[in-house]
Design an enzyme around this catalytic site. Structure first.
Site, PDB file in Angstrom:
ATOM      1  N   ARG A  28      -9.206  17.733   1.204  1.00 56.86           N
ATOM      2  CA  ARG A  28      -7.748  17.808   1.070  1.00 56.86           C
ATOM      3  C   ARG A  28      -7.276  16.615   0.243  1.00 56.86           C
ATOM      4  O   ARG A  28      -7.550  15.465   0.607  1.00 56.86           O
ATOM      5  CB  ARG A  28      -7.105  17.799   2.458  1.00 56.86           C
ATOM      6  CG  ARG A  28      -5.603  17.747   2.428  1.00 56.86           C
ATOM      7  CD  ARG A  28      -4.987  17.887   3.825  1.00 56.86           C
ATOM      8  NE  ARG A  28      -3.552  17.823   3.732  1.00 56.86           N
ATOM      9  CZ  ARG A  28      -2.797  16.804   4.150  1.00 56.86           C
ATOM     10  NH1 ARG A  28      -3.345  15.763   4.747  1.00 56.86           N
ATOM     11  NH2 ARG A  28      -1.498  16.812   3.993  1.00 56.86           N
ATOM     12  N   HIS A  66       2.830  14.270  -1.552  1.00 51.88           N
ATOM     13  CA  HIS A  66       2.473  13.281  -0.530  1.00 51.88           C
ATOM     14  C   HIS A  66       3.234  11.993  -0.873  1.00 51.88           C
ATOM     15  O   HIS A  66       2.642  10.981  -1.218  1.00 51.88           O
ATOM     16  CB  HIS A  66       0.962  13.083  -0.486  1.00 51.88           C
ATOM     17  CG  HIS A  66       0.455  12.437   0.772  1.00 51.88           C
ATOM     18  ND1 HIS A  66      -0.488  13.034   1.605  1.00 51.88           N
ATOM     19  CD2 HIS A  66       0.736  11.254   1.342  1.00 51.88           C
ATOM     20  CE1 HIS A  66      -0.752  12.222   2.621  1.00 51.88           C
ATOM     21  NE2 HIS A  66      -0.027  11.126   2.478  1.00 51.88           N
ATOM     22  N   GLU A 123       4.079  15.569   5.668  1.00 50.18           N
ATOM     23  CA  GLU A 123       4.880  14.739   6.569  1.00 50.18           C
ATOM     24  C   GLU A 123       6.290  14.477   6.031  1.00 50.18           C
ATOM     25  O   GLU A 123       6.666  13.321   5.775  1.00 50.18           O
ATOM     26  CB  GLU A 123       4.154  13.423   6.866  1.00 50.18           C
ATOM     27  CG  GLU A 123       2.794  13.642   7.517  1.00 50.18           C
ATOM     28  CD  GLU A 123       2.077  12.339   7.833  1.00 50.18           C
ATOM     29  OE1 GLU A 123       2.606  11.256   7.549  1.00 50.18           O
ATOM     30  OE2 GLU A 123       0.961  12.416   8.384  1.00 50.18           O
ATOM     31  N   ASN A 158      -0.763  16.832  11.522  1.00 49.45           N
ATOM     32  CA  ASN A 158      -1.277  15.468  11.352  1.00 49.45           C
ATOM     33  C   ASN A 158      -0.992  14.719  12.640  1.00 49.45           C
ATOM     34  O   ASN A 158       0.168  14.554  13.030  1.00 49.45           O
ATOM     35  CB  ASN A 158      -0.561  14.763  10.191  1.00 49.45           C
ATOM     36  CG  ASN A 158      -0.872  15.405   8.845  1.00 49.45           C
ATOM     37  OD1 ASN A 158      -1.615  16.384   8.764  1.00 49.45           O
ATOM     38  ND2 ASN A 158      -0.318  14.850   7.786  1.00 49.45           N
ATOM     39  N   TYR A 165      -1.999  11.356  15.264  1.00 46.96           N
ATOM     40  CA  TYR A 165      -2.670  10.065  15.446  1.00 46.96           C
ATOM     41  C   TYR A 165      -2.522   9.511  16.855  1.00 46.96           C
ATOM     42  O   TYR A 165      -3.436   8.903  17.382  1.00 46.96           O
ATOM     43  CB  TYR A 165      -2.115   9.046  14.441  1.00 46.96           C
ATOM     44  CG  TYR A 165      -2.519   9.370  13.023  1.00 46.96           C
ATOM     45  CD1 TYR A 165      -3.704   8.872  12.490  1.00 46.96           C
ATOM     46  CD2 TYR A 165      -1.758  10.220  12.238  1.00 46.96           C
ATOM     47  CE1 TYR A 165      -4.108   9.198  11.198  1.00 46.96           C
ATOM     48  CE2 TYR A 165      -2.147  10.552  10.942  1.00 46.96           C
ATOM     49  CZ  TYR A 165      -3.319  10.034  10.432  1.00 46.96           C
ATOM     50  OH  TYR A 165      -3.721  10.359   9.164  1.00 46.96           O
ATOM     51  N   GLU A 169      -4.823  15.933   9.336  1.00 49.59           N
ATOM     52  CA  GLU A 169      -5.100  14.483   9.353  1.00 49.59           C
ATOM     53  C   GLU A 169      -5.315  14.051  10.790  1.00 49.59           C
ATOM     54  O   GLU A 169      -4.567  14.435  11.687  1.00 49.59           O
ATOM     55  CB  GLU A 169      -3.924  13.664   8.813  1.00 49.59           C
ATOM     56  CG  GLU A 169      -3.747  13.690   7.328  1.00 49.59           C
ATOM     57  CD  GLU A 169      -2.616  12.772   6.860  1.00 49.59           C
ATOM     58  OE1 GLU A 169      -2.272  11.798   7.564  1.00 49.59           O
ATOM     59  OE2 GLU A 169      -2.061  13.063   5.792  1.00 49.59           O
TER      60      GLU A 169
HETATM   61  O1  IFM Z   1      -2.246   7.068   5.445  1.00 53.11           O
HETATM   62  C1  IFM Z   1      -1.337   7.910   6.063  1.00 53.11           C
HETATM   63  C2  IFM Z   1      -1.198   9.202   5.300  1.00 53.11           C
HETATM   64  O2  IFM Z   1      -0.858   8.990   3.975  1.00 53.11           O
HETATM   65  C3  IFM Z   1      -0.128  10.066   5.932  1.00 53.11           C
HETATM   66  N1  IFM Z   1      -0.381  10.235   7.332  1.00 53.11           N
HETATM   67  C4  IFM Z   1      -0.653   9.066   8.116  1.00 53.11           C
HETATM   68  C5  IFM Z   1      -1.743   8.245   7.469  1.00 53.11           C
HETATM   69  C6  IFM Z   1      -2.036   6.988   8.311  1.00 53.11           C
HETATM   70  O3  IFM Z   1      -0.912   6.204   8.447  1.00 53.11           O
END
Ligand code: IFM
Length: 438
Positions: free
Chosen positions: A66, A110, A155, A281, A283, A346
């Site tokens: 990606r 992006h 995002e 995405n 985290y 992500e």
């Molecule tokens: O690095 C970023 C990415 O560009 C977009 N999503 C979160 C990642 C980590 O912060």
């Protein structure tokens, strides 16, 4: 349904070659140079090392890669005809990927808005959505014959709120009204671009950063705070995309605060381009409370408090709470509430890497983070969520936006002095995990 394993990057974070072959500055070139103090002029020099990087990707055994397209490389200044030299780069990248048996997943935006479009008002201005549709058409005309997996935006919450409300990302503005306008125009941009790119033989979606907004306690104020957080980050994007309307509670909250979205007749029908695959995405998990630390329920402007609290669990070096169980719950919730196919586009972690004398990083914590989130993804799939892939963020260490180069998300270490790439333990683990099958 087959499951796609992949790794992800974005243009400004890795490409470098910021002023080559006709590329002009984006808002991130400007913000990085003027505010961050580090920039993507060279980054991982991927623009010049692309064939080697594709071999590196292949060595990880992934099915897909990606990446995003730099708008100002392909359409300098954000207007007018395509730039052949810029398009040629992505043409070569796609061919190189396909020649190595790797499926390209292309993201059109992006975060690197052409600076000239920001100078003309940026995402708070409606015309930017139409400029994005033109750019998307230029890319699609060149690559649609070979690229079958498309994502319009990455995002958009970050682009709108970190960029226009909080001022911590490009373009660095601080206006809630601008962020709301940007939200609507980014959604409009998705809808316009999706209808330009869509063909019967391709998949067109979007990647959202979707959080887990958990009430900190069962106090009704905390429950209301979590509802607001979920509305303002997740449902404000997903409801119009999938259901064709903004969430009523979000609109009511905005009206009560004297804010509106700049919706024009017909916009919601344009936006309602249901993603063929919704990119998730993820985290970290978040709790929300309806009181500040002093116990106040409203801020100085009379607005209800929505206070983020980090769950009391281990954190990555970014201070992000590690919550794989909540990730399973989130994927199931998205499946049930929205009914669209999902892919984790992500997921990854920053740790304070220490390389040995050969450049190798034995990143056990990152490996554990990835393992737990891969298993959390597969657990959601086993429980019925239609999850079709998992992309680790990121292929290699890169320019982490406002955090510069210090924060490393890569599965592959990059020595920025020499541009040497060295797969970390996490990369080897990922390769072996893919080999071992589902
Ligand atoms: O690095 C970023 C990415 O560009 C977009 N999503 C979160 C990642 C980590 O912060």
């Amino acid at each position: 349904m087959t499951f796609t394993w992949g790794v992800a990057t974005s243009a400004y974070q890795i490409e470098g070659a910021a002023a080559e072959d006709g590329r002009t500055p984006s808002i991130w070139d400007t913000f990085a140079h003027t505010v961050v103090g580090e920039h993507g002029d060279v980054a991982c020099d991927h623009y010049h090392r692309m064939p080697d990087d594709v071999r590196l990707i292949k060595s990880l055994g992934v099915d897909a890669y990606r990446f995003s397209v730099s708008w100002t490389r392909v359409q300098p200044n954000g207007r007018g005809p395509g730039n052949e030299r810029g398009l040629d780069f992505y043409d070569r990248l796609v061919d190189e990927l396909l020649g190595n048996g790797i499926t390209p997943w292309l993201t059109l935006y992006h975060w690197d808005l052409p600076q000239e479009l920001e100078d003309a008002g940026g995402w708070p201005v409606r015309d930017t959505a139409y400029r994005f549709a033109d750019f998307s058409g230029i890319v699609a005309d060149r690559l649609r014959d070979r690229v079958k997996n498309w994502q319009t935006l990455n995002e958009p919450w970050c682009a709108a709120y970190l960029g226009y409300q909080h001022g911590v990302h490009a373009p660095g503005r601080r206006s809630y009204d601008d962020a709301l306008k940007a939200t609507h125009h980014l959604l409009l941009a998705h809808g316009l671009a999706a209808s330009v790119v869509k063909k019967p033989d391709n998949s067109v979606g979007i990647a959202l950063n979707i959080g887990t907004a958990t009430p900190h306690t069962d106090d009704p104020l905390d429950i209301a705070a979590a509802r607001r957080a979920d509305g303002n980050v997740t449902r404000i994007f997903l409801d119009p995309l999938v259901h064709g309307h903004y969430p009523a509670d979000v609109l009511e909250d905005l009206a009560a605060q004297g804010h509106t979205l700049p919706i024009q007749d017909g916009d919601l029908a344009i936006i309602n381009q249901r993603p063929d695959v919704l990119g998730v995405n993820f985290y970290f998990g978040q709790d929300f409370a309806g009181r500040d630390e002093q116990g106040n329920t409203h801020d100085a402007n009379g607005l209800p408090i929505v206070r983020e609290i980090r769950p009391d669990v281990p954190q990555t070096a970014m201070g992000w709470a590690i919550t794989p169980d909540r990730f399973t719950t989130l994927l199931l919730r998205l499946h049930h509430d929205y009914g669209v196919p999902l892919a984790v586009t992500e997921n990854g972690a920053v740790y304070d890497d220490v390389a040995d004398e050969t450049g190798f990083v034995a990143d056990q914590e990152r490996t554990a983070y990835l393992r737990d989130h891969v298993e959390a993804t597969l657990a959601a799939r086993a429980q019925g969520a239609d999850v079709r892939g998992y992309f680790a963020w990121s292929l290699m260490d890169n320019f982490e936006w406002a955090e510069g180069y210090q924060r490393r998300f890569g599965l592959v270490a990059v020595d920025y002095e020499t541009q040497r790439r060295t797969p970390k333990q996490s990369a080897l683990w990922f390769r072996d995990r893919i080999r071992s099958g589902m």
